[in-house]
Design an enzyme around this catalytic site. Sequence first.
Site, PDB file in Angstrom:
ATOM      1  N   GLU A   1       1.535  -0.615  -5.155  1.00 34.06           N
ATOM      2  CA  GLU A   1       0.520   0.388  -5.427  1.00 34.06           C
ATOM      3  C   GLU A   1       1.272   1.714  -5.501  1.00 34.06           C
ATOM      4  OE1 GLU A   1      -3.344   2.727  -3.608  1.00 34.06           O
ATOM      5  OE2 GLU A   1      -1.591   2.243  -2.404  1.00 34.06           O
TER       6      GLU A   1
ATOM      7  N   ASP B   1       0.835  -1.192   0.000  1.00 41.38           N
ATOM      8  CA  ASP B   1       0.000   0.000   0.000  1.00 41.38           C
ATOM      9  C   ASP B   1       0.881   1.257   0.000  1.00 41.38           C
ATOM     10  OD1 ASP B   1      -2.719   1.207   0.396  1.00 41.38           O
ATOM     11  OD2 ASP B   1      -1.776   1.959   2.229  1.00 41.38           O
TER      12      ASP B   1
END
Length: 534
Positions: A277, A214
């Site tokens: 990401e 993330d």
Amino acid sequence: MTQELTSPSPAPRAPAPHRGPRWWRDAVIYQVYVRSFADSDGDGIGDLRGARGKLPYLKALGVDAVWLTPFYASPQADGGYDVADYRAVDPLFGGLDDARDLIDAAHEANLRVIVDIVPNHTSDRHPWFQDPELARQRYVFRPGKGEHGELPPNDWESVFGGPAWTRTDRGDWYLHLFAPEQPDLDWNNSDVHAEFEGIMRFWLDLGVDGFRVDVAHGMVKAPGLPDIGHGEQAKLIGTQVLPFFDQDGVHAIHRSWRRLLDGYGDAHGKAVVGVAEAWAPSAERLALYVRPDELHQAFNFHYLNTGWDAASLRAVIDASLEAMRPVGAPATWVLSNHDVVRHRTRLGGSLDRARAAALLMLALPGSAYVYQGEELGLPEVTDLPDEVRQDPSFFRANGQDGFRDGCRVPLPWSGTAPPYGFGDAGTWLPQPADWHRLTVEAQTGDPHSTLELYRTALDLRRRLPGLGDGEMSWQPAPEGLLAFRRPGVLCTVNTLARAAELPLPGRPLLSSAPVAVDGASAVVPGDSCTWWAI
């Protein structure tokens, strides 16, 4: 004689092949947003047992791996991306044994499991942040500006809107690029590095096959934390290098993690992967995250953000493939996820267009990500009452558009009324009353349904050696159309609203809408994609 050909009925599922150490290069990875996938205990919130119970569905769909969004212990200020304990399962989702059982069951079904890791920030309930001395060592604290330190240290804004700084009772300020409940870690501290290596090893020992990182473009901030001098900074993300995003220093972290992943994989005889990401301003900047000594994949947000236009699609496909070629990484393709408006709605609301976009994505070389529910043709839910919304960006000014709740509405599985088989009770976000036509039950066995289109496409992708990883070449096509060749397969895409006539490319394998064949020519409908055997 004119013959109209529709999408064929689904062929029997082919057994998943053993893809070996490079399985991730052409894998189709299914994103499970755990709280909205399946509820096993009747509390209206999806959980790990619920996800485990639906593994046969994913196996039959034909995907290769499952990516699970965070299920760790969390106050849930941001849907679990505010982690209080990275080695524990939040009771909302079950317990550690449930995680272990899900991983084992997925492996028995020949599905690999990728889990989220959240390294840019923790929850403000994390033990580190709860200890004032540790917090000031391991998070980003600064004195304020102004005569009495009453002003934030700089002009940075939260991605969710509002200032990226909150003042403490001590009078100093801490950085949170997201919600105030998500303080940013200071990656200049060696304890932070050691902790996340330990977290990775913990989950690898439980059997996971990789991590989706993330905010992989975060963690490292520019020296001195300089002002940006621009308002509405959330709109700058992915368009330029910012003092808090896409700093070159993040790559040293990813290189250290690649060494960890490779070393663990070698020692245990398996391939474990890292997926970034990463919002980067260009395909070339994105490629830096997947150099041979960094992560294995990076989400292609440039492709996700491209409209339904032939020239624009061709340009982003070319840029993506060209950028990945020098670093030897596969391109990845994605249309929807838990942070963006579902692609059916984003591309104009047309189910025909959404189906065509899916077939286009699955014909491109590399790996593809499918967000839960897109295989059902789910639209964005745009009329949720304000009182049920839970996305923190909805409640803060000038941040994201607040539609992240709309793509997170729980899935419809069966029946004619909510909760559509999601569980025995209600759902944490309300489901539309007209979703009974979109349930898994309603679409299963219907050769014209979007679910069966995905099942057939994934089966063909698995069985045809020309699809997946490898090269492609563009072929001549009229304006508004695309045509490209894969080994043994030609893909045509009509982005126009009207039908178009083409010389017959070959034998039709699969189409998102009925195609008409008349002798040596074919008529492809508007907003359609067709795969042809050549």
